[in-house]
Design a protein around this motif. Sequence first.
Motif: not given
Length: 110
Positions: A22-25, A29-36, A41-47
């Motif tokens: 959870k902490r990594t996910a 969201t803050y460091s990757s430059g991608k949207t939440v 979607r990349d992690l296979g979890i619900n937004v």
Amino acid sequence: MGCKLLQCPMGESRRYYDEEFKRTAVELTYSSGKTVSQVARDLGINVNMLGRWRREQASYNDRAFPGMGKQRRGTDLEEENCRLKKELAIAQEERDILKRAMAIFSKTPK
């Protein structure tokens, strides 16, 4: 780190994500430059779940994600207040038991 599959009472399976995942996910969201939604979607979890994890992390910081079946850890004052409430409830129950016992033993036999 990751996901465990747990068996629920009604037979269906349920995923359990550990604190590190959870902490990594949330950090992604803050460091990757991608949207939440992209990270979810990349992690296979619900937004929505990832959004909830972000809010919990923002609200509780180190006390977020206490674990399965555990209550969320509060501040030190909240934890002390909870502990004192439990102690008070035990003391009140003991007092009530003693009152009933006194009433029983103080009756004069006929």
